[in-house]
Design an enzyme around this catalytic site. Structure first.
Site, PDB file in Angstrom:
ATOM      1  N   LYS A 126      -2.955   1.973   4.447  1.00  0.00           N
ATOM      2  CA  LYS A 126      -3.857   0.936   4.950  1.00  0.00           C
ATOM      3  C   LYS A 126      -5.283   1.129   4.437  1.00  0.00           C
ATOM      4  O   LYS A 126      -6.064   0.191   4.387  1.00  0.00           O
ATOM      5  CB  LYS A 126      -3.781   0.866   6.468  1.00  0.00           C
ATOM      6  CG  LYS A 126      -2.404   0.347   6.891  1.00  0.00           C
ATOM      7  CD  LYS A 126      -2.271  -0.020   8.326  1.00  0.00           C
ATOM      8  CE  LYS A 126      -0.937  -0.732   8.567  1.00  0.00           C
ATOM      9  NZ  LYS A 126       0.249   0.100   8.234  1.00  0.00           N
TER      10      LYS A 126
HETATM   11  C1  LIG Z   1       1.542  -0.423   7.928  1.00  0.00           C
HETATM   12  C2  LIG Z   1       2.519   0.531   7.286  1.00  0.00           C
HETATM   13  C3  LIG Z   1       3.714   0.073   6.681  1.00  0.00           C
HETATM   14  C4  LIG Z   1       4.129  -1.390   6.686  1.00  0.00           C
HETATM   15  O1  LIG Z   1       3.380  -2.173   5.782  1.00  0.00           O
HETATM   16  P1  LIG Z   1       3.372  -3.770   5.904  1.00  0.00           P
HETATM   17  O2  LIG Z   1       2.349  -4.230   4.927  1.00  0.00           O
HETATM   18  O3  LIG Z   1       2.996  -4.073   7.331  1.00  0.00           O
HETATM   19  O4  LIG Z   1       4.733  -4.256   5.569  1.00  0.00           O
HETATM   20  C5  LIG Z   1       4.534   1.007   6.079  1.00  0.00           C
HETATM   21  N1  LIG Z   1       4.232   2.332   6.092  1.00  0.00           N
HETATM   22  C6  LIG Z   1       3.104   2.797   6.660  1.00  0.00           C
HETATM   23  C7  LIG Z   1       2.843   4.275   6.662  1.00  0.00           C
HETATM   24  C8  LIG Z   1       2.200   1.930   7.271  1.00  0.00           C
HETATM   25  O5  LIG Z   1       1.085   2.420   7.846  1.00  0.00           O
END
Ligand SMILES: *Cc1c(COP(=O)(O)O)cnc(C)c1O
Length: 525
Positions: A126
């Protein structure tokens, strides 16, 4: 060298439509970023997508990452000056990442490439978006203020079950014209996650533990967002409006498109694929943002064959891609070993369907009404065919996830976090003859408890042995590092036990308590 992509030959002004067609006239990029969600609940998408040649893409490899990102934002023709874009990207991807490459690729063999998206300050993917969006949010607001279209500042309010809160805190801390408050369920996040949040530095940040679970947190925050009296009060007393800057904001999606384009350039530069050769991309998916970004990269010109969508036991997306029906009417929310993918309503799927229907806002609106009223919608045959042309999907259970962590360590001497392990296992089942780029979304040390279980052949729900359970998250990671020789624990995770705890307030989850806490924070001197 000069910028490989410029605005010469690009289209004119690029405006943003919304997926439900209820938001009125199309608006600028800056407005879309500040608004987040369109009036009527739709999501913004750009009217036009740039088109890049293989040469354009390959040439990006010669630039530092920040300049690659700037070049792609320019190709989208966003309404900020080129110098501003350059400067904001320098701030976003300058030295906040622990490697100059920002998101390097590690190849496990000739055709399996791991895209490491966790080299940012919070060690989860993120950061790729949340180190970038806040700068563009702040600059967009400033741009609108200069045009007389805005006369207030913002407070971002986030309810988090773990990863997002810290990434948002790190992204928004110190950013002009914005403050941020994060609420997490007291006792409902890991030791590492809690310490990451409550030790955040910066004057414009605040963190509260909330009595209740994540749902209680989120409900309280949603009520605060829809409380008009509170909104008026904030505006009158502090000249502040609330904003969520959540994952449906286009400003969070665009930075993710960048790394798929950039990765292809890297693979070509490293001689791992020939220019023009197809790759498949496998993504551990929750809210559908990350995989949608890969689809946009494909539209723009990256030779991507199939998009492989990996789910955990919350397999609503896998079932949708395999059947054309999105059904949560009889589906329970399951807590898994990959908690950041635990989700039932995958918001960004709405954008994907808008694109695959040829931008049919009427169809999207109807499906969203069905989802709301019947907890289920079914797409038409043409749309389903397009889903199948682009995506294949598989779900991976907790036991397979943990076994994959162990197997990949044994076979490749590479330690996966549980989310990436889900993607790796799904890719093994779904891949064809193309090389596969696997999106790695977290450093293993963010999820040390499940990594420990994997390495010790424990079942997913087994309690940790008493002596291990007594360790702090940092100590547990240290133990795993010694057992595996994987001593590359990011500094932001390794030093948490020694950092000063700045936030210890525990509040109730009702909207009054949340509003009072936010008001008190904004009244600080
Ligand atoms: C948020 C997240 C995801 C999922 O990603 P999306 O864009 O919501 O599909 C997968 N792995 C981790 C570690 C995350 O923090």
């Amino acid at each position: 060298m000069s910028q490989p992509i410029d605005r010469a030959g690009a289209f004119g002004q690029n405006l943003y439509l919304d997926t439900r067609g209820t938001g009125g006239e199309p608006i600028s990029f800056t407005k879309a970023v500040v608004n987040g969600l369109a009036p009527g609940g739709g999501l913004y998408v750009p009217e036009q997508l740039p088109s890049l040649s293989i040469d354009d893409i390959a040439a990006l490899a010669e630039l530092p990452y920040a300049q690659r990102a700037a070049a792609i934002y320019r190709a989208f023709n966003i309404d900020l000056a080129d110098e501003v874009i350059d400067e904001l990207m320098e701030r976003a991807y300058g030295n906040n990442f622990d490697t100059e490459a920002v998101c390097p690729i590690t190849s496990l063999d000739e055709s399996t490439h791991i895209l490491e998206l966790w080299h940012g300050p919070t060690s989860a993917f993120k950061d790729m978006a949340l180190q970038c969006l806040p700068h563009f949010f702040s600059a967009s607001a400033e741009h609108l203020r200069e045009q007389g279209k805005l006369d207030h500042e913002f407070m971002i309010l986030v309810a988090t079950s773990g990863d997002t809160g810290k990434a948002a805190l790190e992204g928004f801390k110190g950013v002009d014209g914005v403050s941020i408050g994060v609420l997490f369920p007291d006792g409902g996040v890991s030791d590492i996650q809690r310490k990451q949040m409550v030790t955040t530095t910066g004057d414009n940040v605040c963190v509260w533990a909330v009595r209740g679970n994540f749902d209680d947190c989120q409900t309280g925050v949603k009520r605060a967002f829809s409380d008009d009296v509170f909104a008026e009060e904030l505006l009158a007393q502090h000249a502040i409006a609330l904003s969520s800057a959540n994952s449906i904001n286009w400003g969070r999606l665009l930075p993710q498109v960048v790394y798929y384009i950039s990765s292809y350039a890297e693979l070509v530069a490293a001689g791992k694929v020939q220019p023009g050769d197809e790759i498949d991309v496998c993504v551990p998916t929750g809210n559908f943002g990350n995989i949608l970004a890969a689809w946009y990269a494909k539209q723009i010109g990256v030779p991507i064959g199939m998009l492989l969508c990996a789910s955990n036991d919350n397999r609503v997306l896998t079932d949708f891609i395999n059947t054309g029906t999105y059904d949560i009417s009889d589906r329970e929310f399951i807590l898994t070993s990959s908690p950041s993918m635990d989700i039932l309503v995958s918001s960004n799927l709405e954008r994907q369907l808008f694109e695959l229907t040829g931008r049919n806002a009427e169809a999207i609106s109807q499906w969203m009404v069905d989802l709301n009223e019947k907890r289920c919608f079914r797409v038409d045959a043409d749309t389903f065919a397009r889903v199948r042309e682009n995506f294949s999907a598989d779900s991976v259970d907790n036991a397979t996830c943990l076994a994959t962590i162990k197997a990949v360590l044994d076979e490749h001497d590479y330690l996966l976090d549980p989310h990436t392990a889900v993607a790796y296992a799904a890719a093994q089942n779904l891949r064809g003859s193309n090389p596969v780029l696997i999106a790695s979304t977290a450093h293993w040390a963010k999820f040390g408890d499940n990594v420990y279980r994997a390495l010790h052949d424990m079942a997913p729900a087994d309690p940790l042995p008493t002596d291990v359970a007594a360790l702090t998250g940092c100590q547990l990671n240290q133990r795993i590092a010694e057992e595996t020789g994987k001593r590359d624990i990011p500094a932001g995770l390794a030093n948490l036990d020694a950092m000063e705890v700045r936030f210890t307030n525990v509040i109730d989850s009702n909207v009054e308590a949340i509003e009072a806490a936010a008001g008190e924070f904004l009244s600080r001197s």
